[in-house]
Design a protein around this motif. Structure first.
Motif, mmCIF file in Angstrom:
data_model
loop_
_atom_site.group_PDB
_atom_site.id
_atom_site.type_symbol
_atom_site.label_atom_id
_atom_site.label_comp_id
_atom_site.label_asym_id
_atom_site.label_seq_id
_atom_site.Cartn_x
_atom_site.Cartn_y
_atom_site.Cartn_z
ATOM 1 N N CYS A 21 0.855 -1.173 0.000
ATOM 2 C CA CYS A 21 0.000 0.000 0.000
ATOM 3 C C CYS A 21 0.902 1.237 0.000
ATOM 4 C CB CYS A 21 -0.946 -0.002 1.195
ATOM 5 S SG CYS A 21 -0.150 0.328 2.789
ATOM 6 N N ARG A 22 0.318 2.370 -0.292
ATOM 7 C CA ARG A 22 1.109 3.577 -0.465
ATOM 8 C C ARG A 22 1.881 3.947 0.796
ATOM 9 N NH1 ARG A 22 1.988 9.128 1.116
ATOM 10 N NH2 ARG A 22 2.693 10.211 -0.745
ATOM 11 N N GLU A 23 1.255 3.848 1.968
ATOM 12 C CA GLU A 23 1.927 4.226 3.206
ATOM 13 C C GLU A 23 3.092 3.297 3.520
ATOM 14 O OE1 GLU A 23 0.789 7.213 5.207
ATOM 15 O OE2 GLU A 23 0.435 7.276 3.044
ATOM 16 N N ASP A 24 2.910 1.995 3.278
ATOM 17 C CA ASP A 24 4.006 1.044 3.504
ATOM 18 C C ASP A 24 5.173 1.324 2.566
ATOM 19 O OD1 ASP A 24 2.492 -0.112 5.452
ATOM 20 O OD2 ASP A 24 2.003 -1.936 4.326
ATOM 21 N N LEU A 25 4.866 1.644 1.303
ATOM 22 C CA LEU A 25 5.934 1.928 0.347
ATOM 23 C C LEU A 25 6.720 3.170 0.759
ATOM 24 C CD1 LEU A 25 7.340 1.206 -2.324
ATOM 25 C CD2 LEU A 25 5.737 2.767 -3.464
ATOM 26 N N MET A 26 6.021 4.207 1.213
ATOM 27 C CA MET A 26 6.726 5.416 1.643
ATOM 28 C C MET A 26 7.630 5.125 2.844
ATOM 29 S SD MET A 26 5.954 7.705 -0.519
ATOM 30 C CE MET A 26 5.638 6.498 -1.823
ATOM 31 N N THR A 27 7.162 4.270 3.746
ATOM 32 C CA THR A 27 7.992 3.873 4.885
ATOM 33 C C THR A 27 9.241 3.143 4.417
ATOM 34 O OG1 THR A 27 6.047 3.699 6.325
ATOM 35 C CG2 THR A 27 8.035 2.551 7.033
ATOM 36 N N LEU A 28 9.073 2.263 3.425
ATOM 37 C CA LEU A 28 10.209 1.501 2.916
ATOM 38 C C LEU A 28 11.242 2.401 2.257
ATOM 39 C CD1 LEU A 28 11.715 -1.084 2.146
ATOM 40 C CD2 LEU A 28 10.211 -1.274 0.137
ATOM 41 N N ILE A 29 10.815 3.299 1.365
ATOM 42 C CA ILE A 29 11.803 4.111 0.655
ATOM 43 C C ILE A 29 12.429 5.162 1.577
ATOM 44 C CG2 ILE A 29 10.791 3.673 -1.599
ATOM 45 C CD1 ILE A 29 9.422 6.284 -1.551
ATOM 46 N N ALA A 30 11.701 5.550 2.634
ATOM 47 C CA ALA A 30 12.319 6.448 3.619
ATOM 48 C C ALA A 30 13.442 5.734 4.361
ATOM 49 C CB ALA A 30 11.269 6.951 4.603
ATOM 50 N N ALA A 31 13.302 4.414 4.533
ATOM 51 C CA ALA A 31 14.326 3.623 5.224
ATOM 52 C C ALA A 31 15.431 3.166 4.286
ATOM 53 C CB ALA A 31 13.675 2.400 5.879
ATOM 54 N N ALA A 32 15.303 3.477 2.985
ATOM 55 C CA ALA A 32 16.273 3.015 1.985
ATOM 56 C C ALA A 32 16.874 4.210 1.253
ATOM 57 C CB ALA A 32 15.603 2.063 0.999
ATOM 58 N N PRO A 33 17.743 4.982 1.925
ATOM 59 C CA PRO A 33 18.277 6.211 1.319
ATOM 60 C C PRO A 33 19.169 5.968 0.117
ATOM 61 C CG PRO A 33 19.446 5.689 3.349
ATOM 62 C CD PRO A 33 18.287 4.749 3.279
ATOM 63 N N ASN A 34 19.648 4.729 -0.066
ATOM 64 C CA ASN A 34 20.537 4.429 -1.187
ATOM 65 C C ASN A 34 19.817 3.758 -2.358
ATOM 66 O OD1 ASN A 34 23.053 5.331 0.061
ATOM 67 N ND2 ASN A 34 22.734 3.626 1.472
ATOM 68 N N LEU A 35 18.479 3.749 -2.320
ATOM 69 C CA LEU A 35 17.702 3.109 -3.374
ATOM 70 C C LEU A 35 17.998 3.762 -4.717
ATOM 71 C CD1 LEU A 35 15.514 0.848 -3.484
ATOM 72 C CD2 LEU A 35 13.809 2.685 -3.585
ATOM 73 N N SER A 36 18.330 2.916 -5.709
ATOM 74 C CA SER A 36 18.691 3.402 -7.037
ATOM 75 C C SER A 36 17.622 3.100 -8.079
ATOM 76 C CB SER A 36 20.019 2.787 -7.476
ATOM 77 O OG SER A 36 20.357 3.160 -8.785
ATOM 78 N N VAL A 37 16.915 1.968 -7.925
ATOM 79 C CA VAL A 37 15.884 1.555 -8.880
ATOM 80 C C VAL A 37 14.609 1.230 -8.114
ATOM 81 C CG1 VAL A 37 15.234 -0.141 -10.630
ATOM 82 C CG2 VAL A 37 17.613 0.624 -10.471
ATOM 83 N N LEU A 38 13.513 1.854 -8.506
ATOM 84 C CA LEU A 38 12.221 1.623 -7.862
ATOM 85 C C LEU A 38 11.196 1.298 -8.937
ATOM 86 C CD1 LEU A 38 10.271 1.631 -5.471
ATOM 87 C CD2 LEU A 38 10.079 4.127 -5.718
ATOM 88 N N ARG A 39 10.671 0.065 -8.868
ATOM 89 C CA ARG A 39 9.646 -0.364 -9.820
ATOM 90 C C ARG A 39 8.414 -0.812 -9.040
ATOM 91 N NH1 ARG A 39 14.142 -3.727 -12.250
ATOM 92 N NH2 ARG A 39 15.221 -2.356 -13.737
ATOM 93 N N CYS A 40 7.582 0.123 -8.723
ATOM 94 C CA CYS A 40 6.302 -0.155 -8.069
ATOM 95 C C CYS A 40 5.291 0.843 -8.634
ATOM 96 C CB CYS A 40 6.426 -0.025 -6.553
ATOM 97 S SG CYS A 40 4.908 -0.440 -5.652
ATOM 98 N N PRO A 41 4.906 0.664 -9.897
ATOM 99 C CA PRO A 41 4.068 1.673 -10.551
ATOM 100 C C PRO A 41 2.665 1.771 -9.983
ATOM 101 C CG PRO A 41 4.360 -0.241 -11.970
ATOM 102 C CD PRO A 41 5.279 -0.432 -10.813
#
Length: 426
Positions: A199-219
């Motif tokens: 869900c959108r809130e869970d995804l925002m929590t995940l990417i906030a915890a992943a500052p080095n994320l380079s590729v995001l595929r969750c359209p």
């Protein structure tokens, strides 16, 4: 007799093979080039579903080699375990319990690195053919918590039994396990091929915890039963390392920051999106692309759900993406490439992929008619991306290909290449 004794003595006194050399041999024997990189084994312009199918085939072949090596002897098992668990592929829920048991085992008093999950850099969960129970996802979350150094995560998950067919929400426990256990090491998160999505809130929590994320595929984010009002939702984090993102304009709202004039993707260089913008989102989508994609150099455009508006998308990219060099378009058939298209002026490479593998002759006629009239001031290469298309042209439409290229010789100034980058008709 003396000679025999001497030879036996020499054989017993051969110095042991250094472990460092065995490690190098195991690395070479099991390596898939690029397996642990953000772009995969070989960066490809093919649709992602085909790329992932190829990757999973390479993963399975590599796993067979790794398993054979660790079964040779105790010494080899001890030396090669790190290679065996460097990438983990899960295809059936029935294997989750045994995998967790293995990850939990460690010799008494062993160092942290003795946990085999410490070596794991890539996790692929591909379970499209089985229905998972809630207990299976609980096991998966516990498994993820044994992978503190995960870099690449690819999820393709079936629905939970009795789950609402609209919600299709990936259990929160799985997303939180990623955020809490390996957020800083995460470079790639991909659930684009999954039925279940965060869900959108869970995804925002995940990417906030992943500052080095380079590729995001969750359209597409899954709606959740407790979706908050826009004023109470988590804001989109500023992703300073994000270089590639997959979006759908109709679900753009999930990625819009509270400040609509702020660019939260400053490092973005590659945009992948489905061409299905409804009229009521046109202005928002255009504003987002202009603001966040000004420095994008590569765009992959899926044009499968529209009929007559490709030029509109090209105009949008030409206006908003002044650094765009590589443009790849996926279409249902060659008939969707209309004559007199105008490419963004900065594009030098155009990749084309038709989902109709064996096309009738008039489809190819329309393709070449479109190529003869296409406009692009810097265009120097057009590549037909799928090997099946090239084979179909060369084997079944050879005379048409020769005729069309001869007719186009005076009007086409760019190379027309096959999937390997060679001239289509050498």
């Amino acid at each position: 007799m003396t000679s025999t004794t001497s030879n036996a003595s020499t054989a017993r006194n051969v110095p042991p093979f250094p472990p460092e050399l065995w490690l190098k041999i195991f690395s070479l024997a099991t390596d898939v080039p690029g397996l642990l990189s953000c772009d995969g084994p070989t960066p490809s312009d093919l649709p992602l579903s085909l790329v992932k199918e190829h990757e999973h085939g390479l993963l399975k072949e590599s796993l067979i080699t790794k398993r054979n090596i660790v079964l040779v002897s105790r010494t080899w098992h001890a030396l090669a375990t790190e290679f065996l668990y460097r990438s983990v592929l899960v295809t059936h829920p029935a294997t989750l319990s045994s995998l967790l048991a293995t990850l939990n085992s460690r010799p008494s008093g062993a160092a942290l690195s003795a946990h085999v999950g410490w070596w794991t850099r890539r996790l692929d969960v591909l379970m499209q053919d089985d229905r998972c129970e809630a207990t299976d996802y609980a096991l998966l979350a516990n498994i993820i918590r044994r992978f503190p150094n995960l870099s690449i995560v690819n999820l393709s998950m079936p629905m939970l039994p009795y789950n609402d067919c609209w919600l299709r929400q990936l259990p929160q426990s799985v997303v939180m396990a990623l955020a809490e256990s390996c957020g800083p090491s995460l470079r790639v998160f991909d659930c684009s091929e999954s039925i279940l999505r965060p869900c959108r809130e869970d995804l925002m929590t995940l990417i906030a915890a992943a500052p080095n994320l380079s590729v995001l595929r969750c359209p597409i984010c899954s709606p959740s039963a407790g979706d908050k009002s826009p004023s109470a939702r988590l804001d989109v984090p500023v992703m300073t390392k994000l270089q590639s993102v997959s979006l759908m304009s109709v679900f753009l709202r999930d990625y819009l920051p509270d400040d609509r004039n702020a660019n939260h993707f400053p490092a973005l260089r590659k945009l992948t999106y489905d061409c299905i913008p409804p009229p009521f989102l046109d202005h928002t989508w255009k504003h987002f692309v202009k603001l966040s994609c000004a420095n994008v150099t590569t765009v992959h455009l899926d044009y499968s759900l529209q009929a007559d508006s490709l030029q509109k998308e090209l105009d949008l990219l030409g206006e908003c993406c002044s650094s765009l060099n590589d443009l790849v378009i996926y279409i249902r058939s060659w008939t969707e490439i209309k004559p007199n298209l105008t490419l963004p002026p900065s594009v030098s490479y155009l990749g084309l992929h038709s989902k109709l593998r064996e096309a009738p002759a008039f489809h190819f006629k329309q393709l070449f008619a479109a190529l003869r009239t296409i406009s692009g001031s810097k265009l120097n290469t057009v590549r037909l991306l799928h090997a099946d298309t090239v084979e179909d042209l060369r084997e079944n439409h050879r005379s048409l290909l020769e005729s069309e290229l001869a007719d186009s010789a005076s009007s086409i100034t760019f190379r027309i290449e096959d999937h390997e980058g060679h001239l289509l008709l050498a």
